[in-house]
Motif scaffolding. Sequence first.
Motif, PDB file in Angstrom:
ATOM      1  N   ARG A 282       4.960   5.766   8.206  1.00  0.00           N
ATOM      2  CA  ARG A 282       4.125   4.871   9.005  1.00  0.00           C
ATOM      3  C   ARG A 282       2.653   4.950   8.607  1.00  0.00           C
ATOM      4  O   ARG A 282       2.157   6.028   8.260  1.00  0.00           O
ATOM      5  CB  ARG A 282       4.201   5.256  10.485  1.00  0.00           C
ATOM      6  N   THR A 283       1.945   3.832   8.737  1.00  0.00           N
ATOM      7  CA  THR A 283       0.480   3.841   8.701  1.00  0.00           C
ATOM      8  C   THR A 283       0.031   3.015   9.903  1.00  0.00           C
ATOM      9  O   THR A 283       0.853   2.325  10.509  1.00  0.00           O
ATOM     10  CB  THR A 283      -0.072   3.193   7.407  1.00  0.00           C
ATOM     11  N   GLY A 284      -1.242   3.084  10.245  1.00  0.00           N
ATOM     12  CA  GLY A 284      -1.725   2.308  11.401  1.00  0.00           C
ATOM     13  C   GLY A 284      -1.339   3.003  12.696  1.00  0.00           C
ATOM     14  O   GLY A 284      -1.710   4.153  12.929  1.00  0.00           O
ATOM     15  N   SER A 285      -0.541   2.320  13.523  1.00  0.00           N
ATOM     16  CA  SER A 285      -0.165   2.932  14.804  1.00  0.00           C
ATOM     17  C   SER A 285       1.330   3.218  14.831  1.00  0.00           C
ATOM     18  O   SER A 285       2.107   2.620  14.086  1.00  0.00           O
ATOM     19  CB  SER A 285      -0.454   2.021  15.992  1.00  0.00           C
ATOM     20  N   ASP A 286       1.721   4.132  15.703  1.00  0.00           N
ATOM     21  CA  ASP A 286       3.150   4.419  15.869  1.00  0.00           C
ATOM     22  C   ASP A 286       3.764   3.420  16.856  1.00  0.00           C
ATOM     23  O   ASP A 286       3.093   2.470  17.298  1.00  0.00           O
ATOM     24  CB  ASP A 286       3.376   5.888  16.299  1.00  0.00           C
TER      25      ASP A 286
ATOM     26  N   GLY B   1       1.761   2.700  19.970  1.00  0.00           N
ATOM     27  CA  GLY B   1       0.382   2.193  19.882  1.00  0.00           C
ATOM     28  C   GLY B   1      -0.645   3.280  19.603  1.00  0.00           C
ATOM     29  O   GLY B   1      -1.850   3.021  19.599  1.00  0.00           O
ATOM     30  N   ASP B   2      -0.181   4.498  19.359  1.00  0.00           N
ATOM     31  CA  ASP B   2      -1.070   5.634  19.102  1.00  0.00           C
ATOM     32  C   ASP B   2      -1.364   5.694  17.587  1.00  0.00           C
ATOM     33  O   ASP B   2      -0.440   5.503  16.789  1.00  0.00           O
ATOM     34  CB  ASP B   2      -0.285   6.897  19.527  1.00  0.00           C
ATOM     35  N   PRO B   3      -2.623   5.997  17.161  1.00  0.00           N
ATOM     36  CA  PRO B   3      -2.891   6.063  15.717  1.00  0.00           C
ATOM     37  C   PRO B   3      -2.024   7.119  15.027  1.00  0.00           C
ATOM     38  O   PRO B   3      -1.838   8.210  15.564  1.00  0.00           O
ATOM     39  CB  PRO B   3      -4.366   6.474  15.645  1.00  0.00           C
ATOM     40  N   VAL B   4      -1.501   6.781  13.849  1.00  0.00           N
ATOM     41  CA  VAL B   4      -0.676   7.734  13.086  1.00  0.00           C
ATOM     42  C   VAL B   4      -1.595   8.789  12.472  1.00  0.00           C
ATOM     43  O   VAL B   4      -2.516   8.445  11.726  1.00  0.00           O
ATOM     44  CB  VAL B   4       0.098   6.985  11.973  1.00  0.00           C
TER      45      VAL B   4
ATOM     46  N   TYR C 134       1.339  11.808   1.353  1.00  0.00           N
ATOM     47  CA  TYR C 134       1.999  10.730   0.625  1.00  0.00           C
ATOM     48  C   TYR C 134       3.189  11.263  -0.157  1.00  0.00           C
ATOM     49  O   TYR C 134       3.375  12.466  -0.311  1.00  0.00           O
ATOM     50  CB  TYR C 134       1.012   9.989  -0.258  1.00  0.00           C
ATOM     51  N   ARG C 135       3.971  10.294  -0.634  1.00  0.00           N
ATOM     52  CA  ARG C 135       5.297  10.592  -1.180  1.00  0.00           C
ATOM     53  C   ARG C 135       5.325  11.665  -2.270  1.00  0.00           C
ATOM     54  O   ARG C 135       6.064  12.618  -2.176  1.00  0.00           O
ATOM     55  CB  ARG C 135       5.901   9.296  -1.701  1.00  0.00           C
ATOM     56  N   TYR C 136       4.501  11.550  -3.297  1.00  0.00           N
ATOM     57  CA  TYR C 136       4.660  12.466  -4.443  1.00  0.00           C
ATOM     58  C   TYR C 136       3.634  13.601  -4.443  1.00  0.00           C
ATOM     59  O   TYR C 136       3.289  14.117  -5.501  1.00  0.00           O
ATOM     60  CB  TYR C 136       4.584  11.677  -5.753  1.00  0.00           C
ATOM     61  N   LEU C 137       3.156  13.959  -3.249  1.00  0.00           N
ATOM     62  CA  LEU C 137       2.143  15.019  -3.180  1.00  0.00           C
ATOM     63  C   LEU C 137       2.757  16.391  -3.450  1.00  0.00           C
ATOM     64  O   LEU C 137       3.796  16.736  -2.896  1.00  0.00           O
ATOM     65  CB  LEU C 137       1.474  15.000  -1.803  1.00  0.00           C
ATOM     66  N   TRP C 138       2.099  17.143  -4.315  1.00  0.00           N
ATOM     67  CA  TRP C 138       2.460  18.536  -4.572  1.00  0.00           C
ATOM     68  C   TRP C 138       1.298  19.414  -4.108  1.00  0.00           C
ATOM     69  O   TRP C 138       0.160  18.950  -4.028  1.00  0.00           O
ATOM     70  CB  TRP C 138       2.660  18.790  -6.077  1.00  0.00           C
TER      71      TRP C 138
ATOM     72  N   ASP D 110      -4.051   6.098   4.299  1.00  0.00           N
ATOM     73  CA  ASP D 110      -2.924   5.155   4.357  1.00  0.00           C
ATOM     74  C   ASP D 110      -2.154   5.064   3.042  1.00  0.00           C
ATOM     75  O   ASP D 110      -1.233   4.240   2.914  1.00  0.00           O
ATOM     76  CB  ASP D 110      -3.427   3.751   4.752  1.00  0.00           C
ATOM     77  N   PHE D 111      -2.529   5.872   2.069  1.00  0.00           N
ATOM     78  CA  PHE D 111      -1.839   5.888   0.765  1.00  0.00           C
ATOM     79  C   PHE D 111      -0.494   6.587   0.962  1.00  0.00           C
ATOM     80  O   PHE D 111      -0.425   7.673   1.514  1.00  0.00           O
ATOM     81  CB  PHE D 111      -2.736   6.668  -0.213  1.00  0.00           C
ATOM     82  N   ARG D 112       0.585   5.937   0.525  1.00  0.00           N
ATOM     83  CA  ARG D 112       1.906   6.541   0.701  1.00  0.00           C
ATOM     84  C   ARG D 112       2.675   6.680  -0.604  1.00  0.00           C
ATOM     85  O   ARG D 112       3.426   7.619  -0.783  1.00  0.00           O
ATOM     86  CB  ARG D 112       2.764   5.720   1.697  1.00  0.00           C
ATOM     87  N   ASP D 113       2.530   5.702  -1.506  1.00  0.00           N
ATOM     88  CA  ASP D 113       3.395   5.698  -2.677  1.00  0.00           C
ATOM     89  C   ASP D 113       2.663   5.091  -3.870  1.00  0.00           C
ATOM     90  O   ASP D 113       2.332   3.906  -3.860  1.00  0.00           O
ATOM     91  CB  ASP D 113       4.649   4.858  -2.351  1.00  0.00           C
ATOM     92  N   ALA D 114       2.437   5.923  -4.893  1.00  0.00           N
ATOM     93  CA  ALA D 114       1.658   5.476  -6.052  1.00  0.00           C
ATOM     94  C   ALA D 114       2.341   4.339  -6.820  1.00  0.00           C
ATOM     95  O   ALA D 114       1.685   3.593  -7.550  1.00  0.00           O
ATOM     96  CB  ALA D 114       1.411   6.663  -6.981  1.00  0.00           C
ATOM     97  N   GLU D 115       3.653   4.188  -6.644  1.00  0.00           N
ATOM     98  CA  GLU D 115       4.396   3.111  -7.329  1.00  0.00           C
ATOM     99  C   GLU D 115       3.787   1.741  -7.010  1.00  0.00           C
ATOM    100  O   GLU D 115       3.887   0.810  -7.814  1.00  0.00           O
ATOM    101  CB  GLU D 115       5.861   3.095  -6.856  1.00  0.00           C
ATOM    102  N   GLU D 116       3.189   1.633  -5.816  1.00  0.00           N
ATOM    103  CA  GLU D 116       2.590   0.364  -5.383  1.00  0.00           C
ATOM    104  C   GLU D 116       1.556  -0.139  -6.398  1.00  0.00           C
ATOM    105  O   GLU D 116       1.288  -1.334  -6.465  1.00  0.00           O
ATOM    106  CB  GLU D 116       1.926   0.617  -4.014  1.00  0.00           C
ATOM    107  N   PHE D 117       0.976   0.790  -7.176  1.00  0.00           N
ATOM    108  CA  PHE D 117      -0.141   0.413  -8.049  1.00  0.00           C
ATOM    109  C   PHE D 117       0.251   0.327  -9.530  1.00  0.00           C
ATOM    110  O   PHE D 117      -0.612   0.226 -10.383  1.00  0.00           O
ATOM    111  CB  PHE D 117      -1.313   1.375  -7.809  1.00  0.00           C
ATOM    112  N   ARG D 118       1.563   0.356  -9.770  1.00  0.00           N
ATOM    113  CA  ARG D 118       2.054   0.205 -11.150  1.00  0.00           C
ATOM    114  C   ARG D 118       1.504  -1.097 -11.750  1.00  0.00           C
ATOM    115  O   ARG D 118       1.545  -2.147 -11.109  1.00  0.00           O
ATOM    116  CB  ARG D 118       3.592   0.174 -11.132  1.00  0.00           C
ATOM    117  N   GLY D 119       0.913  -1.009 -12.968  1.00  0.00           N
ATOM    118  CA  GLY D 119       0.402  -2.202 -13.670  1.00  0.00           C
ATOM    119  C   GLY D 119      -0.911  -2.736 -13.117  1.00  0.00           C
ATOM    120  O   GLY D 119      -1.381  -3.788 -13.550  1.00  0.00           O
ATOM    121  N   LYS D 120      -1.511  -2.019 -12.160  1.00  0.00           N
ATOM    122  CA  LYS D 120      -2.739  -2.540 -11.522  1.00  0.00           C
ATOM    123  C   LYS D 120      -3.996  -1.795 -12.012  1.00  0.00           C
ATOM    124  O   LYS D 120      -3.914  -0.633 -12.441  1.00  0.00           O
ATOM    125  CB  LYS D 120      -2.643  -2.345  -9.998  1.00  0.00           C
TER     126      LYS D 120
END
Length: 446
Positions: free
Chosen positions: A51-55, A58-61, A66-70, A185-195
């Motif tokens: 989740r990002t934003g609110s749960d 209505g409470d802030p998350v 993020y997904r690939y964090l080590w 709000d960053f969750r998955d680096a795949e979103e930025f493939r090719g960008k």
Amino acid sequence: MTKVAIIGTGPCGLSMLRAFEHAEKKGEKIPEIVCFEKQEDWGGLWNYSWRTGSDQYGDPVPNSMYRYLWSNGPKECLEFADYSFDEHFGKPIPSFPPREVLYEYITGRVKKGNLKSKVRFNTSVSSVVFNGNNFDITSHDKKNDKFSKDIFDYVVVSSGHFSVPFIPEYPGMKSFPGRIMHSHDFRDAEEFRGKNVIVLGSSYSAEDVALQCHKYGAKSVTIGYRNNPMGFKWPKGVKEVHYLDRLEGNKAIFKDGHKQEADAIILCSGYLHHFPFLTEDLKLKTRNRLYPPKLYKGVVWQDNHKLLYLGMQDQFHTFNMFDCQAWYARDIIMGKIKIPNGPEIEKDISKWVALEEKLENPDQMIDFQTEYTKELHGLSDYPKIDFELIRKHFKEWEHHKVEDIMTYRNKSFSSPVTGSIAPVHHTPWATAMDDSSKVFLDQSKK
Ligand SMILES: Cc1cc2nc3c(=O)[nH]c(=O)nc-3n(C[C@H](O)[C@H](O)[C@H](O)COP(=O)(O)OP(=O)(O)OC[C@H]3O[C@@H](n4cnc5c(N)ncnc54)[C@H](O)[C@@H]3O)c2cc1C
Ligand SMILES: NC(=O)c1ccc[n+]([C@@H]2O[C@H](COP(=O)([O-])OP(=O)(O)OC[C@H]3O[C@@H](n4cnc5c(N)ncnc54)[C@H](OP(=O)(O)O)[C@@H]3O)[C@@H](O)[C@H]2O)c1
């Protein structure tokens, strides 16, 4: 009976629960404890949420993972003195685990007892007021939409400080045609493939988000630092330039005249210490620093010694420092440690703050926080752990990063608790795309 409220069950809140559990196991009578956790499970930031934003209420998350964090430091530097990695996993594991593995470790320590029964999950603390003798706490059971009031003698604030993003604005943002987001709000680096990605900031989030985007196929990554560049030897496709001046359409224009077309801007501009549930007289106000003022021994609120804060520092040391703080807080609550008078408190805080203000480089910062943690360690019965080895590891790690930012996570370190040496991971970090716990822990894999 003394009644204690613990706000938040991230690593700090769990350290607090564990500290009381230790005392109870030794036959000591512990206070009544109520833990409030606004998420549906414990683990804090390590309890990953898509989740990002609110749960759903209505409470802030609060989650920023993020997904690939080590782990960005060697796991040996954060190891619990009373629960080693070897004990949890039954064998030595590599030094830089992905978040899922660390989550298993953190929660594995507290799972065995009946500590969960002390936690009110899905319950957000909405107000803490000191009434002259004790604290009136209002909390919101989000699932049943019910507010409750309770009275407590002590309050432990362990609500974290990497959950509420600091979001600056730059000229041209309103008309930028791409995506603008904060690392929270960053969750998955795949979103930025090719960008073409612009990353703003020069601390751990900027470093890791930039490298994640590069690793998962971004076309280019441009990091804009504000004060000091990180200055690492960046891989091809990543560059570091000076501060964003403005956006013109989809063009980012930097202070040093550099221009870059951009599809996305990721603000790695840090977080706010934000405690909307505390009244002004109880509220810590600070930027992210190694010794926030007004906290005696980094824990006790100078103006009210029944209010204790955990983990409010900027962090080299984490889980075992939180433990040392929690063991110290427990002994204050249980009357085993006496707080000195006002002038002595002031002198102690001023000493640490003055030392912190003179720090110039990461080695000095590591020394500073190691000295602080060692001092706290000496004040309670937190089990033996080799902080000198941890100090040495941290400095080596810093130097590995300078040598090669793409390979520092492939190194191995020795445990300050068991002495065992971590095996080298089967796959270098830069090419390890599947970082699930199962694949990471399978050391037969080559
Ligand atoms: C992206 C990111 C990556 C990180 N990576 C590392 C790493 O690799 N290694 C490392 O050692 N550290 C890392 N950290 C540092 C991190 O601060 C610590 O590891 C740790 O999570 C801090 O624990 P905490 O308990 O203080 O806070 P948190 O983990 O934030 O937990 C706070 C808890 O309090 C709850 N809460 C907040 N407000 C309320 C309320 N009003 N009522 C009830 N509950 C409340 C939250 O839901 C949460 O569960 C990272 C931090 C971030 C942001
Ligand atoms: N495991 C991992 O890989 C990983 C990944 C990410 C984060 N983390 C952890 O997360 C925690 C938070 O790290 P963080 O980097 O988010 O926060 P942080 O360490 O507090 O750094 C905040 C950064 O924001 C910059 N900044 C502030 N305002 C800005 C502005 N207006 N424009 C540009 N830059 C601005 C600061 O720059 P100045 O220095 O110029 O002020 C600083 O570089 C740390 O404990 C870190 O270890 C870990």
